[in-house]
Design a protein around this motif. Sequence first.
Motif, PDB file in Angstrom:
ATOM      1  N   ILE A  21     -25.243 -18.697 -13.671  1.00 55.72           N
ATOM      2  CA  ILE A  21     -23.922 -19.317 -13.547  1.00 55.72           C
ATOM      3  C   ILE A  21     -23.170 -19.348 -14.881  1.00 55.72           C
ATOM      4  O   ILE A  21     -21.971 -19.080 -14.928  1.00 55.72           O
ATOM      5  CB  ILE A  21     -24.043 -20.712 -12.915  1.00 55.72           C
ATOM      6  CG1 ILE A  21     -24.355 -20.539 -11.421  1.00 55.72           C
ATOM      7  CG2 ILE A  21     -22.754 -21.516 -13.074  1.00 55.72           C
ATOM      8  CD1 ILE A  21     -24.801 -21.767 -10.708  1.00 55.72           C
ATOM      9  N   LEU A  36     -21.639 -16.066 -15.502  1.00 58.47           N
ATOM     10  CA  LEU A  36     -20.519 -15.808 -14.594  1.00 58.47           C
ATOM     11  C   LEU A  36     -19.254 -16.519 -15.042  1.00 58.47           C
ATOM     12  O   LEU A  36     -18.157 -15.996 -14.893  1.00 58.47           O
ATOM     13  CB  LEU A  36     -20.867 -16.273 -13.179  1.00 58.47           C
ATOM     14  CG  LEU A  36     -21.697 -15.317 -12.324  1.00 58.47           C
ATOM     15  CD1 LEU A  36     -21.986 -15.959 -10.981  1.00 58.47           C
ATOM     16  CD2 LEU A  36     -20.983 -13.994 -12.118  1.00 58.47           C
ATOM     17  N   ILE A  42     -17.616 -20.941  -8.172  1.00 59.13           N
ATOM     18  CA  ILE A  42     -18.661 -21.127  -9.188  1.00 59.13           C
ATOM     19  C   ILE A  42     -19.190 -22.565  -9.127  1.00 59.13           C
ATOM     20  O   ILE A  42     -20.386 -22.820  -9.222  1.00 59.13           O
ATOM     21  CB  ILE A  42     -18.102 -20.821 -10.604  1.00 59.13           C
ATOM     22  CG1 ILE A  42     -17.753 -19.338 -10.731  1.00 59.13           C
ATOM     23  CG2 ILE A  42     -19.094 -21.230 -11.688  1.00 59.13           C
ATOM     24  CD1 ILE A  42     -18.927 -18.399 -10.827  1.00 59.13           C
ATOM     25  N   SER A  71     -27.165 -24.095  -6.310  1.00 57.78           N
ATOM     26  CA  SER A  71     -28.257 -23.702  -7.196  1.00 57.78           C
ATOM     27  C   SER A  71     -29.142 -24.903  -7.553  1.00 57.78           C
ATOM     28  O   SER A  71     -30.369 -24.807  -7.567  1.00 57.78           O
ATOM     29  CB  SER A  71     -27.674 -23.073  -8.461  1.00 57.78           C
ATOM     30  OG  SER A  71     -28.710 -22.731  -9.348  1.00 57.78           O
ATOM     31  N   THR A 108     -21.463 -10.475  -4.735  1.00 58.49           N
ATOM     32  CA  THR A 108     -22.119 -11.166  -5.850  1.00 58.49           C
ATOM     33  C   THR A 108     -23.198 -12.113  -5.339  1.00 58.49           C
ATOM     34  O   THR A 108     -22.935 -12.964  -4.488  1.00 58.49           O
ATOM     35  CB  THR A 108     -21.072 -11.966  -6.667  1.00 58.49           C
ATOM     36  OG1 THR A 108     -20.100 -11.043  -7.181  1.00 58.49           O
ATOM     37  CG2 THR A 108     -21.720 -12.699  -7.828  1.00 58.49           C
ATOM     38  N   ILE A 165     -25.657 -15.122  -6.477  1.00 56.33           N
ATOM     39  CA  ILE A 165     -25.882 -16.103  -7.542  1.00 56.33           C
ATOM     40  C   ILE A 165     -27.216 -16.771  -7.240  1.00 56.33           C
ATOM     41  O   ILE A 165     -27.379 -17.483  -6.268  1.00 56.33           O
ATOM     42  CB  ILE A 165     -24.740 -17.137  -7.615  1.00 56.33           C
ATOM     43  CG1 ILE A 165     -23.409 -16.406  -7.806  1.00 56.33           C
ATOM     44  CG2 ILE A 165     -24.979 -18.127  -8.751  1.00 56.33           C
ATOM     45  CD1 ILE A 165     -22.184 -17.265  -7.640  1.00 56.33           C
TER      46      ILE A 165
END
Length: 254
Positions: A192, A195, A215, A222, A250, A252
């Motif tokens: 993260i 990113l 995000i 996460s 993407t 994550i």
Amino acid sequence: MTKKRILLKIGSNTLTKETDQISRGKIEDIGRQIVQLKNEYDFIIVSSGAITAAKQFVKLEHNGEEISMKQALASIGQPHLMRMFQENFRELGLFTSQCLLSYSDFENPKSKGNIKNTIDILVSNNFIPIINENDTVAADEIQFGDNDKLAALTAALLQADLLLIATNTNGIYTKTSIENGQPVTITEPVGIEELKKEISTIKSSHGTGGMQSKIEAATIASDANIETWITNGLKDNFITDALNSISHFTKIKA
């Protein structure tokens, strides 16, 4: 066999296919994919689009604050949005239910328990919960976030295996490639923090999100040990293509 849980978040841009109207074709596309995957996955959907749905039917007279206007539109549009999901999904043999949540629900342990128990029962009885923010009492997501945060909190609460955010890009692009005008997707992000250096603060046309809120959502997921995928919901078969690794999006990591 225990099915995996996917929390699918659909933004306004995806649901309208970047027009001014909710796309029944897109809702059908989502339903068709769920039918293909339902033996392996349970789906919980967080869907924006109530305000857009209302704008198709009404033009409100008002001299109040913009946010109150949006809350009134959300109140008018939510039943229309649910009806579209219900009609399109029912034709495919899928059953839906509506859950309206607000952020305060996630701060109260009793409310959190109630949400989890209710949704667990719905899912175990083959109903697809369609969740939206209770916009008439809360204004957080209308102002910023387009349900990304709500989706992440719900995924964490329900211990989903995957948070799948459908948006209008092929995931998150590298900053350099955007500046060059030839976007390149970050398919295997380092994490993260990495990113965050790549994202711009540009918001999308219908939505109130942009990559910043995605995000933030991925951070919440996460922390709950859930992987987040940001994929292009404008494309047909975007869920099955992502699961079969035949599209650019993407990931994550949790």
